[in-house]
Design a protein around this motif. Structure first.
Motif, PDB file in Angstrom:
ATOM      1  N   CYS A 158      11.359   1.170   7.741  1.00 52.46           N
ATOM      2  CA  CYS A 158      12.575   0.757   8.450  1.00 52.46           C
ATOM      3  C   CYS A 158      12.341   0.562   9.944  1.00 52.46           C
ATOM      4  N   ARG A 159      11.441   1.329  10.528  1.00 54.16           N
ATOM      5  CA  ARG A 159      11.081   1.091  11.929  1.00 54.16           C
ATOM      6  C   ARG A 159      10.470  -0.291  12.078  1.00 54.16           C
ATOM      7  N   ALA A 160       9.581  -0.654  11.148  1.00 53.43           N
ATOM      8  CA  ALA A 160       8.959  -1.981  11.186  1.00 53.43           C
ATOM      9  C   ALA A 160       9.989  -3.084  10.931  1.00 53.43           C
ATOM     10  N   ALA A 217       0.832  -1.206   0.000  1.00 48.60           N
ATOM     11  CA  ALA A 217       0.000   0.000   0.000  1.00 48.60           C
ATOM     12  C   ALA A 217       0.866   1.256   0.000  1.00 48.60           C
ATOM     13  N   LEU A 218       1.962   1.243   0.764  1.00 54.00           N
ATOM     14  CA  LEU A 218       2.880   2.392   0.764  1.00 54.00           C
ATOM     15  C   LEU A 218       3.533   2.561  -0.603  1.00 54.00           C
ATOM     16  N   PRO A 259      11.155  10.839   3.448  1.00 53.21           N
ATOM     17  CA  PRO A 259      11.488  10.378   4.796  1.00 53.21           C
ATOM     18  C   PRO A 259      10.361   9.619   5.502  1.00 53.21           C
ATOM     19  N   ALA A 260       9.112  10.043   5.346  1.00 54.99           N
ATOM     20  CA  ALA A 260       8.022   9.424   6.116  1.00 54.99           C
ATOM     21  C   ALA A 260       7.834   7.940   5.807  1.00 54.99           C
ATOM     22  N   TYR A 262      20.749   2.240   6.737  1.00 58.82           N
ATOM     23  CA  TYR A 262      21.048   3.271   7.724  1.00 58.82           C
ATOM     24  C   TYR A 262      19.843   3.538   8.624  1.00 58.82           C
ATOM     25  N   GLU A 263      18.678   3.699   8.006  1.00 58.50           N
ATOM     26  CA  GLU A 263      17.476   4.021   8.785  1.00 58.50           C
ATOM     27  C   GLU A 263      17.099   2.866   9.711  1.00 58.50           C
TER      28      GLU A 263
END
Length: 194
Positions: A49-51, A8-9, A42-43, A79-80
């Motif tokens: 990357c958080r997931a 979806a992203l 970035p969003a 990196y993220e």
């Protein structure tokens, strides 16, 4: 995040493309996931990357001491992800066609690391990155990626931790399906550019 959330992203940012594409493996496909479009924002990059970092924590705990990615496409995502894991980040570069550490990067013997890729198709680049880490003395625990587009078929020789899994068919250049034969092919990736 699950596969539907990730796709979806990609759709939202116009990074899920249809057409005739030559992949970095040399195979042809009618679907292309353009992670470079995602990484310019970035969003969604932070969200993915958080997931991915959480998936690594869930699977590997505190074992890795650093995150390593192959250049070029996976650097931003590596990196993220490292930032969310609060770990050092390094990247591999091709020298004479082979991945290697440069720029003062290196590993202590036996250092447990996680390799972060963007999208895995055949696993060729991932296997080359794993070999480079081992050559440097590192211990690659797993390969984490945003999307495994092989549908689980790619064998990289270590556990693979995809955020999403997608089965995208690909073909050799001399065995194209009818719907691709008359469409000019584009090569969106960077491998083999001169």
């Amino acid at each position: 995040m699950n596969t539907e959330d990730v796709l979806a992203l990609f759709k939202e940012y116009g990074a899920l493309l249809n057409g005739h594409f030559i992949l970095s493996s040399g195979r042809h496909a009618d679907t292309y996931l353009n992670k470079s479009i995602i990484s310019q924002y970035p969003a969604p990059t932070e969200t993915l990357c958080r997931a991915l970092a959480q998936k690594i924590k869930d699977e590997l705990g505190d074992q890795p001491v650093s995150v390593i990615s192959p250049a070029m496409g996976a650097i931003i995502f590596g990196y993220e992800t490292a930032r969310h894991l609060e770990l050092p980040f390094m990247f591999l570069e091709r020298v004479d066609g082979e991945f290697t550490f440069r720029r003062g990067f290196g590993l202590e013997e036996g250092a447990p690391v996680v390799i972060v890729e963007d999208i895995v198709s055949t696993g060729l680049s991932s296997r080359e990155a794993i070999a480079a880490v081992r050559k440097e003395g590192g211990n690659p625990l797993a390969l984490a990626c945003l999307i495994d587009r092989s549908g689980g078929a790619a064998d990289v020789g270590i556990p693979m931790l995809p955020l999403a899994e997608l089965d995208v068919e690909s073909w050799e250049a001399d065995d194209l399906p009818p719907h691709l034969k008359d469409i000019p092919a584009v090569k969106p990736g960077s491998r083999g550019l001169k």
